[in-house]
Design an enzyme around this catalytic site. Structure first.
Site, PDB file in Angstrom:
ATOM      1  N   CYS A 144       1.155  -7.881   1.397  1.00 35.18           N
ATOM      2  CA  CYS A 144       0.025  -7.331   2.011  1.00 35.18           C
ATOM      3  C   CYS A 144      -1.077  -7.321   0.995  1.00 35.18           C
ATOM      4  O   CYS A 144      -0.991  -7.777  -0.074  1.00 35.18           O
ATOM      5  CB  CYS A 144       0.418  -5.966   2.382  1.00 35.18           C
ATOM      6  SG  CYS A 144       0.474  -4.831   1.237  1.00 35.18           S
ATOM      7  N   ASP A 334      -0.939   6.413  -3.809  1.00 36.85           N
ATOM      8  CA  ASP A 334      -1.517   6.499  -2.567  1.00 36.85           C
ATOM      9  C   ASP A 334      -2.758   7.287  -2.398  1.00 36.85           C
ATOM     10  O   ASP A 334      -3.432   7.095  -1.387  1.00 36.85           O
ATOM     11  CB  ASP A 334      -0.755   6.757  -1.220  1.00 36.85           C
ATOM     12  CG  ASP A 334       0.385   5.987  -1.022  1.00 36.85           C
ATOM     13  OD1 ASP A 334       1.484   6.174  -0.395  1.00 36.85           O
ATOM     14  OD2 ASP A 334       0.307   4.662  -1.656  1.00 36.85           O
TER      15      ASP A 334
END
Ligand code: EPZ
Length: 448
Positions: A144, A334
């Site tokens: 990704c 994150d």
């Protein structure tokens, strides 16, 4: 030659409508006019990164699994539900953040490329399928934007548990006709997904499995607690060594999904930037220990009132600080992009080092287009504080980079347009509505 079912005109029209609907919503934009303080209350959603493996756990039992506090409006949840339906898992009508999943029988062992490529975490059906049926045919998830995202640790671990695995035509073809057997697995690097896949597989394996150098994230603990509620025997959750003793079968359970610590951290950083006071409900601050220190150092004030967390600026100018991302309980990767946005407006400078993913600085050029002063050197970025950010047209590149651009837009001078916000829809539930309710001047604009 099997007769191919001809899709009738209605089905074709519906399919075309759905895809164009998705395409349109995916290409929607978000407009933000910066400068508003954030004041109000936000109920934090259940964690996406707990909900996804928890859904895959439903494959392990022929009895129903009820999941509560689910972030049901996320596209990733909808995509994984479609993958599970393909396998024969029946999903109840989602309502009031509750999803019922029931796999009385597994009718298909294939997780197809077109679904897995859209949602990499679909690879988490691999371990449960093998454990339940001895067979799995799962597309390699592919990379990704943030990295190549290999799954070698998942495959090596399942091979150690006796599975025959080959990679053919982009698919992981796995079988364990004699069933999986317990094994001692020492991960060469910490992997959240590999720990989850192997922990689920081990619940039905013969004998004991020991996972060393296992991931310790709260989402792993949450998954383990759900598996224990289903009858699994697991010790060491949250520690680097997890022991799983296989059982014959798992039974029905109900589980409440852990709050999303990444969403919580995003709002804490937001109020650092905009000023104001946010009351965060249904969250657990103990899952953000690595963030709280740097945020307090930068200028955040944190108070508790019952189960609520109240965050506001402490009145001093934001001060630069350094962070390095690490596996839990270190600073979460994150939240790296969101924290970097805050550093762009700090007095002084800060350094961000990304040690988990090889390409997780794509928000940098977009932030620099808004007037930030960020220089990337290898896996580190030096951020020198500037007095202001200025609104611009920017492009979201991945889920958490999208959030960092929203945060920048909230505090920038003028208007910012954020394109490709389908990334956001994957991982933040009702982000526009939540921010609007706290006074942000933000709206979603359909891309006509
Ligand atoms: C999970 O991804 C999260 N996703 C990610 O959140 C999160 O950033 C990541 O863990 C790290 O915390 C979900 O839980 C659905 P890893 P995962 O396996 O499991 C390498 C978000 O924004 N690796 O811990 O894929 C890998 O390339 C997403 O919500 C291998 O080399 O992460 C990476 O460098 C982004 N071989 C590192 O390990 C493997 O077999 C950590 O990956 C597996 C991983």
């Amino acid at each position: 030659m099997p007769v191919q079912k001809k899709a009738n005109v209605t089905e074709l029209h519906t399919a075309r409508h759905d895809s164009s609907e998705k395409a349109r919503s995916g290409m929607d934009k978000i407009l933000v006019r910066g400068g508003s303080r954030l004041n109000g209350t936000i109920a934090v959603s259940g964690a996406k990164n707990a909900a996804l493996p928890l859904m895959c756990a439903a494959i392990l039992s022929d009895e129903p699994l009820q999941l509560r506090n689910m972030p049901l409006s996320l596209n990733d949840i909808k995509t994984l539900t479609a993958v599970l339906n393909e396998l024969g898992v029946v999903s109840g009508t989602p309502e009031d953040h509750t999803l019922m999943l029931h796999a009385p029988a597994i009718t298909c062992h294939k997780a197809p490329y077109d679904l897995v490529r859209k949602m990499r975490a679909s690879v988490l059906v691999l371990g449960p399928l093998l454990a339940r049926t001895g067979q799995a045919d799962v597309s390699l998830p592919g990379g990704c934007a943030i990295g190549t995202r290999p799954v070698d640790l998942h495959i090596d671990g399942l091979r150690a548990m006796g599975a025959d695995i080959s990679i053919e035509g982009g698919y992981i073809k796995a079988s364990a006709p004699q069933g999986l057997k317990g094994a001692e697995i020492n991960f060469p690097k910490v992997s959240v997904g590999a720990t989850e896949n192997l922990m689920m597989a081990a619940t039905l394996a013969a004998g004991e499995t020991i996972l060393s150098n296992a991931a310790r994230e709260p989402e792993i603990v949450d998954l383990g607690e759900c598996l224990i509620a289903m009858g699994a025997q697991i010790e060491g959750l949250g520690s680097p060594v997890i022991r799983i003793r296989g059982v014959e079968k798992l039974h029905a359970a109900t589980h409440h999904v852990v709050p999303d610590r990444i969403e919580t951290g995003t709002w804490m950083i937001a109020v650092c930037l905009t000023g104001g006071t946010l009351r965060l409900q249904k969250t657990r601050l103990e899952h953000l220990s690595a963030l709280i220190g740097p945020l307090k150092e930068a200028g955040l004030k944190i108070e508790h009132e019952g189960d609520d967390v109240i965050v506001s600026r402490n009145g001093r100018p934001l001060r630069g600080t350094d962070i390095m991302t690490e596996p839990y309980p270190g600073f979460p990767t994150d939240l790296q992009a969101q924290f970097m946005t805050m550093l762009t407006l700090c007095v002084g400078a800060g350094m961000v080092t990304e040690t988990i993913f090889e390409n997780r600085f794509m928000h940098v050029p977009e932030l620099n287009r808004m007037g930030a002063d960020i220089r990337v050197q290898g896996n580190s970025a030096i951020i020198r504080g500037v007095p202001d950010l200025v609104g611009a047209e920017v492009m979201a590149t991945d889920l958490r980079a999208s959030a960092s651009l929203i945060l920048a837009a909230l505090v920038a001078q003028g208007e910012t347009t954020i394109n490709r916000i389908y990334h956001l829809d994957r991982g933040y539930e009702n982000i526009v509505e939540k921010l609007q309710s706290c006074g942000a001047d933000i709206e979603r604009v359909a891309n006509i």
